[in-house]
Scaffold this motif. Structure first.
Motif, mmCIF file in Angstrom:
data_model
loop_
_atom_site.group_PDB
_atom_site.id
_atom_site.type_symbol
_atom_site.label_atom_id
_atom_site.label_comp_id
_atom_site.label_asym_id
_atom_site.label_seq_id
_atom_site.Cartn_x
_atom_site.Cartn_y
_atom_site.Cartn_z
ATOM 1 N N ILE A 32 0.840 -1.214 0.000
ATOM 2 C CA ILE A 32 0.000 0.000 0.000
ATOM 3 C C ILE A 32 0.872 1.260 0.000
ATOM 4 C CG2 ILE A 32 -1.709 1.316 1.311
ATOM 5 C CD1 ILE A 32 -2.799 -1.377 2.337
ATOM 6 N N LYS A 33 1.939 1.238 0.806
ATOM 7 C CA LYS A 33 2.804 2.420 0.903
ATOM 8 C C LYS A 33 3.649 2.634 -0.339
ATOM 9 C CE LYS A 33 2.907 2.514 5.950
ATOM 10 N NZ LYS A 33 3.698 2.271 7.182
ATOM 11 N N SER A 34 3.725 1.613 -1.219
ATOM 12 C CA SER A 34 4.450 1.755 -2.483
ATOM 13 C C SER A 34 3.554 2.315 -3.587
ATOM 14 C CB SER A 34 5.028 0.400 -2.926
ATOM 15 O OG SER A 34 6.004 -0.045 -2.010
ATOM 16 N N MET A 35 2.280 2.501 -3.282
ATOM 17 C CA MET A 35 1.346 3.097 -4.246
ATOM 18 C C MET A 35 1.434 4.617 -4.178
ATOM 19 S SD MET A 35 -2.066 0.808 -3.482
ATOM 20 C CE MET A 35 -2.048 -0.986 -3.541
ATOM 21 N N THR A 36 1.074 5.270 -5.256
ATOM 22 C CA THR A 36 0.991 6.738 -5.261
ATOM 23 C C THR A 36 -0.294 7.145 -4.535
ATOM 24 O OG1 THR A 36 -0.285 6.860 -7.311
ATOM 25 C CG2 THR A 36 2.134 6.807 -7.507
ATOM 26 N N PRO A 37 -0.385 8.409 -4.081
ATOM 27 C CA PRO A 37 -1.630 8.873 -3.436
ATOM 28 C C PRO A 37 -2.864 8.641 -4.308
ATOM 29 C CG PRO A 37 0.114 10.462 -3.068
ATOM 30 C CD PRO A 37 0.666 9.444 -4.021
ATOM 31 N N ASP A 38 -2.742 8.859 -5.630
ATOM 32 C CA ASP A 38 -3.880 8.656 -6.535
ATOM 33 C C ASP A 38 -4.277 7.186 -6.598
ATOM 34 O OD1 ASP A 38 -4.090 11.330 -7.145
ATOM 35 O OD2 ASP A 38 -2.920 11.201 -9.006
ATOM 36 N N GLU A 39 -3.266 6.303 -6.587
ATOM 37 C CA GLU A 39 -3.552 4.867 -6.650
ATOM 38 C C GLU A 39 -4.232 4.382 -5.380
ATOM 39 O OE1 GLU A 39 0.189 3.568 -9.563
ATOM 40 O OE2 GLU A 39 0.392 3.506 -7.373
ATOM 41 N N ARG A 40 -3.802 4.918 -4.247
ATOM 42 C CA ARG A 40 -4.425 4.510 -2.968
ATOM 43 C C ARG A 40 -5.873 4.976 -2.898
ATOM 44 N NH1 ARG A 40 0.803 5.643 -0.603
ATOM 45 N NH2 ARG A 40 0.119 7.685 0.175
ATOM 46 N N GLU A 41 -6.133 6.146 -3.476
ATOM 47 C CA GLU A 41 -7.497 6.681 -3.450
ATOM 48 C C GLU A 41 -8.386 6.007 -4.477
ATOM 49 O OE1 GLU A 41 -9.789 11.007 -3.801
ATOM 50 O OE2 GLU A 41 -7.614 10.937 -3.623
ATOM 51 N N ASN A 42 -7.812 5.662 -5.623
ATOM 52 C CA ASN A 42 -8.592 5.033 -6.688
ATOM 53 C C ASN A 42 -7.842 3.808 -7.215
ATOM 54 O OD1 ASN A 42 -10.307 4.388 -8.761
ATOM 55 N ND2 ASN A 42 -9.799 6.163 -10.048
ATOM 56 N N PRO A 43 -8.007 2.649 -6.585
ATOM 57 C CA PRO A 43 -7.286 1.422 -6.962
ATOM 58 C C PRO A 43 -7.527 0.975 -8.401
ATOM 59 C CG PRO A 43 -8.312 1.189 -4.814
ATOM 60 C CD PRO A 43 -8.860 2.447 -5.409
ATOM 61 N N ASP A 44 -8.627 1.457 -9.034
ATOM 62 C CA ASP A 44 -8.926 1.067 -10.417
ATOM 63 C C ASP A 44 -7.868 1.567 -11.399
ATOM 64 O OD1 ASP A 44 -11.243 -0.229 -9.608
ATOM 65 O OD2 ASP A 44 -12.474 1.570 -9.818
ATOM 66 N N LEU A 45 -7.062 2.531 -10.956
ATOM 67 C CA LEU A 45 -5.997 3.074 -11.810
ATOM 68 C C LEU A 45 -4.836 2.091 -11.991
ATOM 69 C CD1 LEU A 45 -5.654 6.711 -10.373
ATOM 70 C CD2 LEU A 45 -6.642 6.083 -12.590
ATOM 71 N N ILE A 46 -4.753 1.105 -11.089
ATOM 72 C CA ILE A 46 -3.567 0.239 -11.051
ATOM 73 C C ILE A 46 -3.626 -0.813 -12.154
ATOM 74 C CG2 ILE A 46 -2.153 -1.255 -9.591
ATOM 75 C CD1 ILE A 46 -3.398 0.106 -7.157
ATOM 76 N N ASN A 47 -2.898 -0.521 -13.250
ATOM 77 C CA ASN A 47 -2.829 -1.447 -14.380
ATOM 78 C C ASN A 47 -1.602 -2.360 -14.244
ATOM 79 O OD1 ASN A 47 -0.660 0.174 -15.032
ATOM 80 N ND2 ASN A 47 -1.767 1.339 -16.593
ATOM 81 N N GLY A 48 -1.282 -3.089 -15.302
ATOM 82 C CA GLY A 48 -0.194 -4.060 -15.250
ATOM 83 C C GLY A 48 1.157 -3.456 -14.931
ATOM 84 N N SER A 49 1.527 -2.358 -15.599
ATOM 85 C CA SER A 49 2.838 -1.750 -15.365
ATOM 86 C C SER A 49 2.935 -1.156 -13.967
ATOM 87 C CB SER A 49 3.114 -0.659 -16.416
ATOM 88 O OG SER A 49 2.131 0.370 -16.338
ATOM 89 N N ARG A 50 1.831 -0.604 -13.493
ATOM 90 C CA ARG A 50 1.816 -0.047 -12.129
ATOM 91 C C ARG A 50 1.984 -1.168 -11.090
ATOM 92 N NH1 ARG A 50 -1.083 5.313 -11.378
ATOM 93 N NH2 ARG A 50 -1.447 6.144 -13.463
ATOM 94 N N ARG A 51 1.392 -2.304 -11.369
ATOM 95 C CA ARG A 51 1.501 -3.444 -10.448
ATOM 96 C C ARG A 51 2.952 -3.916 -10.341
ATOM 97 N NH1 ARG A 51 -4.099 -6.831 -10.679
ATOM 98 N NH2 ARG A 51 -5.440 -5.093 -11.250
ATOM 99 N N GLN A 52 3.642 -3.916 -11.480
ATOM 100 C CA GLN A 52 5.054 -4.311 -11.468
ATOM 101 C C GLN A 52 5.895 -3.315 -10.670
ATOM 102 O OE1 GLN A 52 6.214 -4.745 -15.575
ATOM 103 N NE2 GLN A 52 5.275 -6.775 -15.786
#
Length: 439
Positions: A375-395
């Protein structure tokens, strides 16, 4: 907590499964197994025999209802007998006096100083002003340990480094507590052996001089039946008011908890697990009996939640759930709240049926660290909106958190499932939905 005893009692009840009624023949082997389980848990043989004789008498004297199996009935009877054995009801601590003075006594290494800190923390949370007094003048690190604990929980510690008479220190601590308007004073004393006459005279002198509102005997539950014998000797000298069982999270057989009340005729008032300052509970015999039998302890779980959860934060989270805006920052906040409640496995063991399922699984606070790292490795936008997290973001998140893409995917999947459940419950009306789910 009491895992071995729980397993053996569960095994004993299985001998009655499939039986249509309780008879002299089929109950005999079950009673024998229960007695063996209690003795293996380090319960005194005489006490174990008295308890199992009573269980047998009550079991044979009751009719089994159509809706209740013999195994269920015997489980209920055993729960009742264990509750009686451990004291029936919780006995509250005397909080009278100005200041309310609590004397802590016990053997060396029983966990007195750590418990003193935990008790101070509990009383502080109840709104009382607390003072800790360091009266262990023998163990070099004792005063420093108490100071560290006091600083950790925000409680003042009274010390007199140059004074070697614990009676004088205790008297002066009471005077200081009155001057400072402290409501509670906890006096931590040196550990002593029951056979050390000089040290036993010293603790007796402290009690006589300060006349505490409450004297608590702290005992390491891992010492088993020896704990009961030692408590009896201390009680003859001190006539203490209650017992504290520490280290119940260790590999303990639990015999002390089950028989100390009957042997010493003094109530168990607190139980302590782990090193965390929140790891302290009032002792409720009925709840403990249910936990031993794998029936859970929902009341204690609710009480812990009420003590540790921030009400304002809970309202904020509830609003976000209603608007379907619950994000990973909110999830992280809830994880922090849960961690404050104590050992994760112990908490799960309070849920009916879960204790048996996780008895062989190693669960500790470290098991949450990978989740926090992701969770702490996510950006603020990703933590607020998990739907943004695509394949490259997951890596990228996996690399930044030191985990695998599979672990990231698993967390995202579980999180989405949780959000769906929250949304469904919100549509059904929250409390009503929870009520329906629990049926």
């Amino acid at each position: 907590m009491f895992d071995n005893l729980s397993v053996k009692l569960d095994r004993a009840f299985k001998t009655l499964k499939g039986q249509g009624s309780i008879t002299e023949v089929n109950v005999a082997s079950t009673i024998k197994e229960i007695r063996r389980a209690l003795i293996d848990a380090d319960v005194n043989y005489k006490v174990a025999k008295e308890v199992t004789d009573s269980i047998k008498e009550k079991a044979l004297g009751r009719d089994v209802l159509i809706a209740v199996s013999p195994g269920q009935l015997l489980t209920k009877i055993v729960a009742e007998e264990l509750t009686l054995l451990m004291g029936e009801t919780n006995v509250p601590m005397d909080q009278t006096g100005n200041p309310n003075t609590i004397l802590i006594a016990g053997l060396q290494g029983s966990g007195k100083t750590t418990f003193s800190g935990k008790l101070a923390n509990m009383l502080k949370k109840q709104g009382r002003t607390v003072l800790l007094a360091a009266c262990d003048v023998y163990r070099p690190a004792a005063i420093d340990q108490l100071k560290v604990l006091g600083e950790q929980i925000g409680v003042e510690v009274y010390t007199e480094p140059d004074e070697k008479n614990p009676v004088k220190i205790a008297k002066n601590a009471i005077k200081y507590a009155k001057e400072q308007g402290k409501k509670s004073l906890i006096i931590d004393t040196a550990g002593r052996l029951a056979v050390d006459e000089e040290m036993m005279q010293e603790i007796s002198a402290i009690k006589k001089e300060i006349n505490p509102s409450e004297t608590l005997f702290v005992v390491d539950s891992m010492t088993g039946q020896d704990a009961v014998n030692t408590a009896a000797v201390f009680n003859e000298r001190l006539d203490f008011d209650g017992v504290v069982l520490t280290k119940l999270d260790g590999d303990t057989r639990g015999g002390a908890a089950l028989s100390i009340r009957k042997e010493v005729t003094k109530p168990i008032k607190f139980i302590s697990t782990g090193e965390k300052m929140d790891a302290i509970d009032l002792f409720h015999p009925d709840r403990m009996a249910k936990r031993i039998l794998g029936m859970g302890d929902v009341l204690s779980l609710v009480e812990k939640a009420q003590q540790n959860f921030d009400q304002e934060e809970a309202r904020r989270i509830n609003k976000k759930i209603k608007k379907n805006q619950f994000g990973f920052d909110d999830f992280l906040s809830q994880m922090e709240q849960i961690k404050k409640m104590g050992n994760i496995k112990d908490l799960l063991g309070m849920v009916p049926g879960v204790g048996k399922a996780i008895k062989d699984i190693d669960i500790d606070d470290d098991s949450l660290k990978p989740i926090e790292a992701i969770i702490k490795s996510m950006t603020p936008d990703e933590r607020e909106n998990p739907d943004l997290i695509n394949g490259s973001r997951r890596q990228r998140i996996a690399k930044g958190s030191g985990t695998s893409v599979n672990q990231v995917n698993q967390l995202l999947k579980q999180f989405q499932q949780m959000r769906k459940m929250m949304k469904t419950m919100n549509k059904m009306g929250g409390a009503k939905a929870l009520s329906n789910l629990m049926r």
